[in-house]
Enzyme design. Structure first.
Site, short mmCIF file in Angstrom:
data_model
loop_
_atom_site.label_atom_id
_atom_site.label_comp_id
_atom_site.label_asym_id
_atom_site.label_seq_id
_atom_site.Cartn_x
_atom_site.Cartn_y
_atom_site.Cartn_z
N GLY A 3 0.82 -1.22 0.00
CA GLY A 3 0.00 0.00 0.00
C GLY A 3 0.85 1.26 0.00
N ASP B 96 -2.23 3.52 -9.01
CA ASP B 96 -1.83 4.42 -7.91
C ASP B 96 -2.15 5.88 -8.24
OD1 ASP B 96 -1.00 2.60 -6.06
OD2 ASP B 96 1.12 2.71 -6.58
N ASP C 170 14.81 -5.04 -6.66
CA ASP C 170 14.29 -5.43 -7.99
C ASP C 170 15.26 -4.89 -9.03
OD1 ASP C 170 11.97 -6.27 -6.74
OD2 ASP C 170 10.82 -4.48 -7.28
N ILE C 171 15.65 -5.73 -9.95
CA ILE C 171 16.64 -5.30 -10.94
C ILE C 171 16.11 -4.15 -11.79
CG2 ILE C 171 16.14 -6.96 -12.80
CD1 ILE C 171 19.32 -7.33 -12.77
N LYS D 294 8.25 -10.02 14.19
CA LYS D 294 9.66 -10.24 13.90
C LYS D 294 10.16 -9.16 12.95
CE LYS D 294 11.29 -13.84 15.56
NZ LYS D 294 12.02 -13.73 16.86
N LYS E 268 14.35 -2.00 17.64
CA LYS E 268 15.28 -2.88 16.94
C LYS E 268 15.55 -2.37 15.52
CE LYS E 268 16.13 -7.68 17.58
NZ LYS E 268 15.56 -8.96 17.94
N CYS F 292 -18.89 1.88 -20.60
CA CYS F 292 -18.10 1.63 -21.82
C CYS F 292 -18.58 0.37 -22.54
CB CYS F 292 -16.62 1.60 -21.47
SG CYS F 292 -15.62 1.99 -22.90
N GLN G 173 -22.17 -0.38 -24.70
CA GLN G 173 -22.29 -1.05 -26.01
C GLN G 173 -23.18 -2.29 -25.93
OE1 GLN G 173 -18.14 -1.69 -27.05
NE2 GLN G 173 -17.73 0.52 -27.24
N HIS H 289 -15.91 6.42 -18.71
CA HIS H 289 -15.70 5.78 -17.40
C HIS H 289 -15.90 6.81 -16.29
CE1 HIS H 289 -14.05 1.98 -18.96
NE2 HIS H 289 -13.60 2.74 -19.95
N GLU I 285 -16.17 6.45 -13.30
CA GLU I 285 -15.43 6.11 -12.07
C GLU I 285 -14.08 6.82 -11.98
OE1 GLU I 285 -16.61 4.06 -14.26
OE2 GLU I 285 -15.05 2.79 -15.14
N1 GLN Z 1 -13.96 -3.02 -25.99
C1 GLN Z 1 -14.72 -1.83 -26.10
C2 GLN Z 1 -14.07 -0.80 -27.02
O1 GLN Z 1 -12.92 -0.89 -27.32
C3 GLN Z 1 -14.98 -1.22 -24.75
C4 GLN Z 1 -13.77 -0.68 -24.10
C5 GLN Z 1 -13.92 -0.45 -22.62
O2 GLN Z 1 -14.85 -0.97 -22.01
N2 GLN Z 1 -13.01 0.31 -22.05
O3 GLN Z 1 -14.72 0.12 -27.45
#
Ligand code: GLN
Length: 567
Positions: A46, A101, A178-179, A218, A254, A414, A418, A541, A543
């Site tokens: 995190g 992130d 990590d390399i 530990k 420690k 998205c 569709q 999107h 979100e």
């Molecule tokens: N696969 C779909 C497109 O390319 C939806 C893409 C998505 O959901 N981000 O339009």
């Protein structure tokens, strides 16, 4: 003369100089401080939440904080990464596809970031190779030190200048050792030296084990991890100990002895019920105060904002509960849908409701192993999230049909937009063979087709219709109401296919309303069914733009409708 000025003058004097430290014009060392967060023992602790939380605390103190994530992998960006392996691909307003992130940073700092806030190994090497081809290295053999490290430092200093940051908070991805991250650690060591005393602060996020067969904490793994960091010439200033339970004073002592870090700066970051309580935990542990002391920044203590504290209170003490069904290909890994889960949480907090998720594997429905009614009878709403490829799509269409016919709140994101259109075309408009050309090469009714601009593009990576774009919202629709009567809103996109404009008239004639469109081209961006309590699909999107203190309005509408449905 500060060490940075010294380096600059040496670098200028001779082409034979071993230094390669390009400095942006007008850059002054000391103006921006660097907070560098690294990890030891293991990844997945995190660090992102930790970095975002310290950034937020600095912001609360009135400082401008610019976060940056550095990922060692050779991909140029996160666009081609499989979310099942790496977690969700987050999309910024400028169209950059990046690590999740950055989503955490945007949500905690409540501001938009850009491609300047993300650096991968691939991006740095691309830059180095480009400069080499242009003869930019003046005949030198191009090396990790000083050239690759020099470009990394330049990237950070440009970020500092361009964003007028008081503090640049650098999160070095992965774990020490990590390399693929070696050169990032080395660049950070050099940067701290060049910027001089009081201008950088190293925090190491480590892990304290507590094996159940011992029943005690530990510190050995942490000690060894921190030692590896010190072997690289990096002396941590603060050590944040991740652990299941509060880390004991003995263990902190420690770790302190082995790492030259005063025990007050070896702090416990044990598990919390909610990530939103992490800033308060860090504040209580005095981390922000220590960081400011080390960076010689004035500590201007301000309480956390009431709005934030209310949000935290509402997320941690929710009285009601609602269950949302989420269909998804990557149901095995919740990180693939991190922003959706967060967006539901933001809205849930407003309604003081815990939004539970029921994962629905639509391939099982497709194969007839599970039945839609059984799967959806106990949910109060359904989300079909973004996705690519054919797998599970017929099952998703069945779920959407159920939601449409049973007044079950539906939010299509998205791909979910569709699929809703395909369902409507097949079952309401009577276009039996409607499909997307992503799923079937030559369907009789290609209601979803590739975007014209995408037709000419070959190969994958950074080439979809990406980033923030305006959406014109149609008056007197559900979307218009939810967006607070705004006619233009900005949302983030990541798609290659769209509603085929030829089918708009037949879909509209049968009752589908396109309540959001692109301003200049006939790209449909929001659909809704006016008679349904909540049936909304969006080509974008939402979100990605939802924040704890500013939940996305569409999620708010959806969660509210689900709560009503559940009653
Ligand atoms: N696969 C779909 C497109 O390319 C939806 C893409 C998505 O959901 N981000 O339009």
């Amino acid at each position: 003369m500060g060490s940075l000025e010294l380096l600059k003058s040496v670098a200028k004097k001779t082409m034979e100089s071993e230094f390669y430290t390009p400095i942006p014009d007008g850059y002054k060392s000391g103006k921006t401080k660097y907070l560098i967060i690294t990890g030891s023992v293991m990844s997945g602790l995190g660090k992102g939440i930790f970095s975002a939380s310290i950034g937020k605390l600095l912001q609360d103190n009135g400082y401008v904080c610019s976060p940056i994530k550095m990922d060692g992998y050779l991909n140029v960006d996160a666009g081609t990464l499989n979310p099942y392996r790496h977690g969700e691909v987050f999309v910024l307003d400028d169209g950059l596809e990046c690590d999740m992130d950055l989503g955490t940073y945007e949500r905690f700092l409540n501001k938009n970031l850009s491609e300047q806030n993300y650096l991968t190994g691939g991006k740095i090497f691309k830059e180095v190779l480009k400069r080499e081809r242009e003869g930019g290295y003046l005949g030198r053999d191009v090396q990790f030190i000083p050239h690759v490290t020099g470009e990394i430092k330049l990237f950070l200093r440009n970020l500092a200048m361009n964003t007028k940051a008081d503090v640049v908070a650098v999160e070095v991805g992965g774990t020490v050792g990590d390399i693929e991250n070696e050169y990032f650690f080395e660049a950070m060591r050099q940067l701290a030296y060049e910027e001089g005393e009081g201008n950088s602060c190293f925090v190491n996020v480590t892990y304290v084990l507590e094996p159940h067969f011992l029943g005690e904490q530990k510190s050995k793994a942490a000690q060894l991890g921190i030692k590896r960091l010190m072997e690289k010439g990096i002396q941590p200033d603060i050590i944040a100990c991740r652990a299941t339970n509060p880390v004991t004073y003995k263990v902190r002592e420690k770790i302190s002895i082995y790492s030259n870090v005063p025990v007050e700066n070896v702090v416990s970051c044990h598990d919390r019920k909610s990530i939103y309580t992490v800033p308060t935990m860090l504040k209580e542990a005095g981390i922000d105060k220590s960081v400011m002391e080390i960076l010689k920044l004035k500590n201007k203590p301000r309480p956390e904002s009431k709005e934030w504290l209310d949000f935290v209170k509402n997320t941690t003490s929710r009285k009601k509960e609602v269950t949302i069904g989420m269909t998804g290909k990557y149901t095995g890994l919740r990180d693939s849908y991190a922003s959706i889960i967060k967006a539901l949480e933001h809205s849930g907090s407003k309604f003081r409701t815990n939004v539970k998720i029921k994962w629905i594997e639509t391939t099982e429905i497709e194969k007839g192993k599970k039945n839609v009614v059984d799967e959806l009878k106990d949910v109060s709403g359904i989300i079909v999230p973004g996705g690519f490829g054919k797998r599970g799509t017929e099952g998703k269409i069945k779920c959407i049909e159920y939601a449409r016919k049973n007044n079950l709140p539906y939010l299509g994101l998205c791909l979910g937009f569709q699929m809703a259109m395909i369902e409507f075309a097949r079952n309401v408009c009577g276009l039996k063979d409607a499909n997307s050309t992503e799923m079937e090469s030559d369907p009789k009714h290609p209601v979803i087709d590739i975007l014209p601009e995408q037709k000419k593009i070959e190969g994958l990576g950074g080439n979809m219709r990406l980033g923030g774009r305006d959406v014109l919202v149609k008056k007197d629709t559900k979307a218009y109401k939810l967006y607070g009567n705004k006619t233009t809103v900005r949302e983030r996109f990541r798609h290659r296919y769209e509603c085929n404009p030829e089918y708009i008239p037949v879909l509209e004639k049968n009752g589908l309303v396109f309540s959001g469109k692109a301003p200049k081209v006939p790209i449909m961006q929001i659909l809704e069914l006016p008679k349904h309590p909540f049936f909304v699909g969006v080509q974008f999107h939402p979100e990605f733009t939802s924040r704890p203190l500013a939940p996305n309005p569409l999620y708010m509408g959806f969660v509210e409708a689900a709560i009503k449905f559940g009653k």
